[in-house]
Design an enzyme around this catalytic site. Structure first.
Site, PDB file in Angstrom:
ATOM      1  N   ASP A  19       6.494 -33.924  -4.329  1.00  0.00           N
ATOM      2  CA  ASP A  19       5.780 -32.660  -4.479  1.00  0.00           C
ATOM      3  C   ASP A  19       6.549 -31.572  -3.738  1.00  0.00           C
ATOM      4  O   ASP A  19       6.736 -31.653  -2.519  1.00  0.00           O
ATOM      5  CB  ASP A  19       4.368 -32.797  -3.915  1.00  0.00           C
TER       6      ASP A  19
ATOM      7  N   ASP B  24       5.891 -28.847 -10.460  1.00  0.00           N
ATOM      8  CA  ASP B  24       6.506 -29.097  -9.153  1.00  0.00           C
ATOM      9  C   ASP B  24       6.168 -30.458  -8.541  1.00  0.00           C
ATOM     10  O   ASP B  24       6.461 -30.679  -7.367  1.00  0.00           O
ATOM     11  CB  ASP B  24       6.093 -27.998  -8.166  1.00  0.00           C
ATOM     12  N   GLU B  25       5.576 -31.372  -9.302  1.00  0.00           N
ATOM     13  CA  GLU B  25       5.280 -32.682  -8.734  1.00  0.00           C
ATOM     14  C   GLU B  25       5.331 -33.757  -9.801  1.00  0.00           C
ATOM     15  O   GLU B  25       5.103 -33.494 -10.982  1.00  0.00           O
ATOM     16  CB  GLU B  25       3.916 -32.687  -8.034  1.00  0.00           C
TER      17      GLU B  25
END
Length: 473
Positions: free
Chosen positions: A22, A116-117
């Protein structure tokens, strides 16, 4: 532990080979990376109009109490010194491509949850027995290529990996060995478990359940009576560390949702409307965990006589906007005609898509707030998200009409920079990039010194360099 749980526990991995990566404060971190004058300072990314919300707050802003999903007006009161920037999804997508490509070098099984993860299954690659080494290598490689920090958690289940990455933030790594799982999980607040939001936590608190250890000691029938059949069963399993969900790159999940059975029937339009809000909020949290958006919202209503009716509302395009999805849920419930003696309410999101429309409400005029949108592509970032009115990329001469704080600009003499603000024919800008020292603000007369809005430098920088050497080399 009952026999069913014991059987499932025997199927769990023996090594912590599931990782959750993350990026820390991703949107704000990208802005600080690209704008040297903002490094170490509070940054808020999102909409600045009456309905604007915070998409991401930098850690400096978070220390003042600002956080994502907060109304921007409140965040600005809490953090008055913060720079407020319009989201540049082209830049975020470019950085995301690099992060995801590096994770893919660890294993072919990468499941993006958002831009983003992602989860990664190291058992499908050469790193299964070297989890910490793999995590350190990919973190270092991402930092080298992007300048961004990525926190990683590792465990034998998605549950443990996700919680571990949260605990590791910011810029950390935490590997939870199976033998240490109980020591790690049991002291945590029940809010640490994905899917436990304020409403569920409040219901559990009425059972004196505040920690995971309290949850583990609850009987299955008590949990299902308290929070519903599906949610109660899930919490019962997760509290015992049982999570058999695979890392699924194809994102084959077809729907997410929540439902609630009430101990006594509920009556009246206002009461039912509040109940719809509560159930929808739980479904929205699960959608956020899943990533992406939904095009169809389905309402399920069971009446006192056990008659069950479902109705759906379909949007023109997939959306991740909570207000849009909540309005569709209410529309679907009205279609059922639910007014009296409701025993169960459910809301689920279908036709899931990695393409999610995020409405940020930039405009000061509420009537035009929906013009500023961004298409967020969590799983196919190469599709090229766009920013701007009518969902067109902002390009061309900078004017008061198209100006947004944070947009990338270029001047024939001073080079690249970004917009601080524009008033009339005067633009305040900083001519700086991630490769330059911090720059002072400068006021430019746009009538005599035209400035051009250009693509983010990251789009150009990473266009042909997504693939790099293997982190093990």
């Amino acid at each position: 532990m009952d026999s069913a749980l014991s059987s499932d526990a025997a199927r769990l991995r023996g090594v912590p080979s599931v990782i959750h990566a993350d990026a820390d404060s991703f949107f704000a971190a990208v802005e600080q990376r690209d704008k040297p004058s903002l490094r170490g300072k509070p940054v808020l990314v999102g909409g600045n109009g009456p309905r604007g919300v915070v998409a991401t707050a930098s850690y400096e802003a978070r220390r003042t109490g600002a956080h994502s999903a907060m109304p921007m007006s409140r965040a600005r009161r809490l953090s008055p010194a913060a720079a407020v920037l319009f989201p540049r999804f082209e830049a975020y997508s470019a950085y995301s491509r690099v992060i995801m490509s590096e994770l893919a070098r660890l294993s072919p099984l990468v499941e993006p949850l958002s831009i983003d993860e992602a989860f990664v299954d190291l058992a499908a690659g050469p790193w299964e027995s070297r989890v910490a080494e793999a995590a350190q290598a990919v973190r270092a490689r991402i930092r080298e290529r992007t300048g961004l920090a990525v926190s990683i958690g590792a465990g034998r289940t998605k549950l443990v990996a996700k919680i571990a990455s949260d605990v590791a933030k910011p810029d950390g790594l935490l590997v939870v060995d199976p033998s240490d799982e109980d020591a790690f999980l049991l002291p945590l607040s029940v809010r640490a478990i994905p899917g436990v939001g304020p409403a569920t936590a409040a219901a559990l608190e009425r059972l004196d359940v505040r920690l995971v250890t309290d949850l583990r000691h609850q009987r299955l029938d008590v949990l299902t009576e308290t929070v519903g059949e599906a949610h109660g069963s899930s919490l019962y399993r997760l509290a015992h560390g049982i999570d058999l969900r695979p890392v699924a790159p194809s994102g084959e999940r077809k729907s997410v949702g929540a439902e609630r059975t009430y101990p006594t029937d509920i009556f009246g339009g206002e009461t039912i409307a509040r109940a719809v809000d509560a159930v929808t909020d739980e479904a929205l949290r699960r959608l956020a965990t899943h990533g992406g958006g939904a095009r169809t919202v389905v309402a399920k209503v069971r009446f006192a006589d056990f008659t069950t009716v479902t109705r759906s509302a379909t949007l023109s395009q997939p959306s991740a906007d909570p207000a849009t999805l909540r309005a569709a849920a209410h529309e679907a419930v009205r279609g059922v005609g639910a007014r009296d003696a409701v025993r169960l309410l459910g809301v689920s999101f279908h036709n899931l898509s990695p393409h999610a429309q995020l409405t940020l409400g930039w405009e000061e005029d509420a009537d035009t707030a929906d013009l500023d949108r961004a298409v967020l592509d969590a799983r196919e970032p190469e599709a090229g998200p766009v920013v701007g009115s009518s969902r067109r990329t902002i390009r061309g001469p900078l004017t008061a009409a198209n100006a947004r704080p944070g947009l990338d600009i270029e001047h024939p003499e001073h080079g690249r920079g970004w917009v601080v603000h524009v008033r009339g024919d005067e633009a305040t800008v900083r001519f700086e990039t991630h490769e330059t020292p911090p720059a002072r603000s400068r006021v430019i007369d746009l009538t005599t010194h035209p400035v051009t809005v250009v693509p983010p430098l990251a789009v150009v920088r990473f266009a042909d360099t997504v693939d790099g050497p293997d982190p093990s080399s």
